[in-house]
Motif scaffolding. Structure first.
Motif, short mmCIF file in Angstrom:
data_model
loop_
_atom_site.label_atom_id
_atom_site.label_comp_id
_atom_site.label_asym_id
_atom_site.label_seq_id
_atom_site.Cartn_x
_atom_site.Cartn_y
_atom_site.Cartn_z
N GLY A 52 0.76 -1.07 -0.05
CA GLY A 52 0.07 -0.11 -0.01
C GLY A 52 0.94 1.13 -0.08
O GLY A 52 2.02 1.13 -0.17
N PRO A 53 0.37 2.50 0.31
CA PRO A 53 1.03 3.67 0.17
C PRO A 53 2.20 3.72 1.03
O PRO A 53 1.98 3.42 2.27
CB PRO A 53 -0.07 4.54 0.57
N ALA A 54 3.16 4.15 0.57
CA ALA A 54 4.36 4.42 1.69
C ALA A 54 4.08 5.62 2.44
O ALA A 54 3.45 6.60 1.97
CB ALA A 54 5.77 4.59 0.77
N ARG A 55 5.04 5.72 3.39
CA ARG A 55 4.95 6.90 4.40
C ARG A 55 6.22 7.84 4.45
O ARG A 55 5.94 8.85 4.96
CB ARG A 55 4.68 6.38 5.82
N PHE A 56 7.19 7.20 3.85
CA PHE A 56 8.38 8.07 3.74
C PHE A 56 8.51 9.08 3.03
O PHE A 56 9.20 10.24 3.15
CB PHE A 56 9.55 7.03 3.54
N ALA A 57 7.62 9.15 1.77
CA ALA A 57 7.41 10.27 0.87
C ALA A 57 6.19 10.19 0.11
O ALA A 57 5.78 8.80 -0.20
CB ALA A 57 8.66 10.23 -0.27
N PRO A 58 5.53 11.05 -0.30
CA PRO A 58 4.12 11.12 -0.98
C PRO A 58 4.58 10.48 -2.59
O PRO A 58 5.58 10.63 -3.12
CB PRO A 58 3.83 12.36 -0.89
N GLY A 59 3.53 9.61 -3.01
CA GLY A 59 3.61 9.25 -4.29
C GLY A 59 4.31 7.82 -4.52
O GLY A 59 4.32 7.40 -5.50
N PHE A 60 4.87 7.32 -3.30
CA PHE A 60 5.34 6.05 -3.34
C PHE A 60 4.50 5.11 -2.99
O PHE A 60 3.71 5.03 -1.92
CB PHE A 60 6.72 6.06 -2.70
N VAL A 61 4.51 3.73 -3.55
CA VAL A 61 3.52 2.58 -3.10
C VAL A 61 4.63 1.38 -2.67
O VAL A 61 5.55 1.29 -3.35
CB VAL A 61 2.40 2.38 -4.01
N HIS A 62 4.10 0.39 -1.59
CA HIS A 62 4.54 -0.82 -1.58
C HIS A 62 4.08 -1.88 -2.34
O HIS A 62 2.74 -1.68 -2.35
CB HIS A 62 5.03 -1.03 -0.12
N GLY A 63 4.71 -2.82 -2.85
CA GLY A 63 3.78 -3.97 -3.54
C GLY A 63 4.75 -5.30 -3.21
O GLY A 63 5.86 -5.18 -2.86
N ARG A 64 4.15 -6.28 -3.80
CA ARG A 64 4.88 -7.66 -4.04
C ARG A 64 4.93 -8.12 -5.49
O ARG A 64 3.47 -7.87 -6.06
CB ARG A 64 4.42 -8.58 -3.16
N VAL A 65 5.84 -8.67 -6.03
CA VAL A 65 5.69 -9.25 -7.36
C VAL A 65 6.18 -10.63 -7.22
O VAL A 65 7.53 -10.82 -6.78
CB VAL A 65 6.51 -8.26 -8.57
N ALA A 66 5.73 -11.73 -8.11
CA ALA A 66 5.94 -12.93 -7.85
C ALA A 66 7.38 -13.35 -8.74
O ALA A 66 7.17 -12.48 -9.88
CB ALA A 66 4.77 -13.90 -8.40
N VAL A 67 8.07 -13.94 -8.28
CA VAL A 67 9.19 -14.37 -9.00
C VAL A 67 9.45 -16.01 -8.81
O VAL A 67 8.58 -16.45 -7.90
CB VAL A 67 10.69 -13.79 -8.55
N ASP A 68 10.22 -16.63 -9.55
CA ASP A 68 10.55 -17.82 -9.27
C ASP A 68 10.91 -18.05 -7.83
O ASP A 68 11.97 -17.35 -7.16
CB ASP A 68 11.51 -18.47 -10.18
N GLY A 69 10.04 -19.06 -7.15
CA GLY A 69 10.61 -19.36 -5.78
C GLY A 69 9.83 -18.45 -4.58
O GLY A 69 10.43 -18.54 -3.45
N GLY A 70 9.08 -17.68 -5.12
CA GLY A 70 8.39 -16.66 -3.90
C GLY A 70 8.00 -15.46 -4.71
O GLY A 70 7.45 -15.52 -5.72
N PHE A 71 8.47 -14.29 -4.03
CA PHE A 71 7.97 -13.15 -4.48
C PHE A 71 9.21 -11.74 -3.82
O PHE A 71 9.99 -12.37 -3.01
CB PHE A 71 6.75 -12.44 -3.64
N VAL A 72 9.29 -10.61 -4.65
CA VAL A 72 9.84 -9.72 -4.18
C VAL A 72 9.23 -8.54 -3.85
O VAL A 72 8.15 -8.13 -4.54
CB VAL A 72 10.94 -9.41 -5.44
N HIS A 73 9.40 -7.92 -2.52
CA HIS A 73 9.01 -6.60 -2.09
C HIS A 73 9.60 -5.52 -2.94
O HIS A 73 10.81 -5.57 -2.96
CB HIS A 73 9.03 -6.68 -0.71
#
Length: 345
Positions: A52-73
Motif C-alpha cells: 500500500g501507500p508508503a509513508r516516507f514520501a508522497p507518491g510511493f507505494v509498496h507492493g509484491r511481485v511474484a518471481v521464481d521461488g517466491g516474491f520480491v517486495h
C-alpha cells in the motif's frame, strides 16, 4: 538461536561466548553512543508498511511481485524511464529513501528488497549473483519494464553486473557503488575484515554463533565502515536482520562469492556495452571501484564521493542525487562543481 536453546548452553560454551563478547566491548560502547544520534526518520521506518501507500514520501507505494521461488517486495514511485535500485548487506531498500523522491521527478523509481532479505520471501537457493540477477530482472519485467537503468550498492552492485552483462539489450546505464567485482578484486578484501570469512563460513557456523541479541553489536561494527555512522538508520537494519532466517539468507549471498568469481571470470570477454558509473567513498574504496569494473567494461566513469565512507546513499545523499541526475538524465548537463565531472551523461 531461540531463548530456549540458550538455556542449554554448557558452562564451557557460556565462558567462550563471554570471552567473545568481552572482546567486542569497545565496539559495543561505540554502538551505544551512536544510538543517541541515529539518523532522522528512524521512527518512520519502524512504521513503514510492506503493502500500500508508503509513508516516507508522497507518491510511493509498496507492493509484491511474484518471481521464481517466491516474491520480491518493492517500493515504486514517479514516472518515466525505470531506475532500479538494488541494496547491499546489511541493509534493505530503505537505504535509498533519501535519493528516491528527487529522482522520481524524472524516473519511475523502483527499489527492491533482495530475495531473502527485507520483506521479500526467502528462496531455497539461487544466491549466486547471476541467479539473483535473473530474479530481479523477472520482478522488473513483471512490473512492466524491459528497459531499465540500474543502481547497485555493495553486493547489490555484484547483482547489477550480471543483470547488465547477461541482458545488455535491457540495461541502458549502470551505476555501481562501493565494491570491487568478484573475481576482479573482491577477494583482496577478505584479509581486511574478518566478516567476509565469517559470513562465508559453511552453514550452520555463523547461524549458530550469531544470536539475535548479537545483531546490534555485529551490524553496529559493520556500520562503523563509514565516515558518518550517525547518518545511518541503524535501528531499522537491526530489526531487518533480527530474523535468523534472513541472517542466514545474507550469509548465503556471501557463501556464493567463489562461484560468482568463477562466473565473472568465465564471462569477462562479454564486456559491458553501456556506460558504467563507478562510485567509491572518499573514506572507503574511492577509485578502486572504477579500477575493478574497468576490467569488464569499456566505458567506466570513476567518481569519488566526498565526505563518505561505505554507505554513500545515507552518508552523502545530496551528492549521490546530483550525480545520478547527471548520469541518468535525458541530456548531458554541465556540472556545477568539479567533483561531479565523472557523473556527466
Amino acid at each position: 538461536m531461540s531463548s530456549q536453546e540458550n538455556t542449554t548452553h554448557t558452562p564451557a560454551r557460556r565462558r567462550g561466548r563471554g570471552r567473545l563478547r568481552a572482546g567486542a566491548v569497545g565496539a559495543l560502547l561505540v554502538l551505544v553512543m551512536g544510538l543517541f544520534t541515529t539518523a532522522a526518520g528512524a521512527d518512520r521506518a519502524a512504521t513503514e508498511p510492506t503493502e500500500g501507500p508508503a509513508r516516507f514520501a508522497p507518491g510511493f507505494v509498496h507492493g509484491r511481485v511474484a518471481v521464481d521461488g517466491g516474491f520480491v517486495h518493492y517500493v515504486r514511485g514517479g514516472s518515466g524511464p525505470a531506475l532500479v535500485f538494488i541494496h547491499g548487506w546489511p541493509e534493505t531498500w530503505w537505504m535509498w529513501r533519501k535519493v528516491m523522491p528527487e529522482l522520481a521527478r524524472d524516473h519511475t523509481v523502483i527499489a527492491i528488497d533482495l530475495p531473502g532479505l527485507g520483506a521479500s520471501s526467502i528462496p531455497t537457493g539461487g544466491f549466486d549473483k547471476a541467479a539473483a540477477a535473473r530474479r530481479v530482472r523477472q520482478a522488473v519485467n513483471r512490473l512492466g519494464f524491459t528497459q531499465v537503468q540500474l543502481v547497485g550498492h555493495d553486493f547489490g552492485a555484484l547483482i547489477a553486473y550480471p543483470y547488465a552483462r547477461d541482458f545488455p539489450g535491457e540495461v541502458t546505464r549502470l551505476a555501481v557503488l562501493e565494491t570491487p567485482l568478484a573475481g576482479f578484486g573482491l577477494e583482496d578484501l577478505y584479509g581486511i575484515s574478518w566478516h567476509f570469512r565469517f559470513n562465508m563460513s559453511p552453514k550452520p557456523i555463523p547461524e549458530t554463533i550469531m544470536d539475535n541479541d548479537d545483531v546490534p553489536t555485529y551490524l553496529g561494527m559493520m556500520f562503523q565502515f563509514s565516515k558518518h555512522p550517525e547518518l545511518i538508520d541503524r535501528e531499522t537494519y537491526y530489526a531487518a536482520y533480527a530474523d535468523p532466517a534472513r541472517r542466514s539468507a545474507g550469509y548465503e549471498y556471501y557463501r556464493a562469492f567463489p562461484a560468482d568469481a568463477e562466473n565473472n571470470k568465465a564471462n569477462a570477454s562479454t564486456r559491458l556495452p553501456m556506460p558504467v558509473l563507478a562510485m567509491g567513498g572518499e573514506f572507503s574504496f574511492g577509485p578502486g571501484v572504477g579500477a575493478s569494473f574497468s576490467q569488464v567494461a569499456d566505458d567506466v566513469r570513476p567518481v569519488v564521493v566526498p565526505d563518505a565512507g561505505h554507505y554513500i546513499p545515507e552518508e552523502n545523499a545530496p551528492f549521490l542525487t546530483d550525480c545520478a541526475k547527471l548520469f541518468f538524465g535525458a541530456t548531458a548537463t554541465t556540472p556545477d562543481r568539479a567533483e561531479l565531472a565523472g557523473c556527466v551523461r
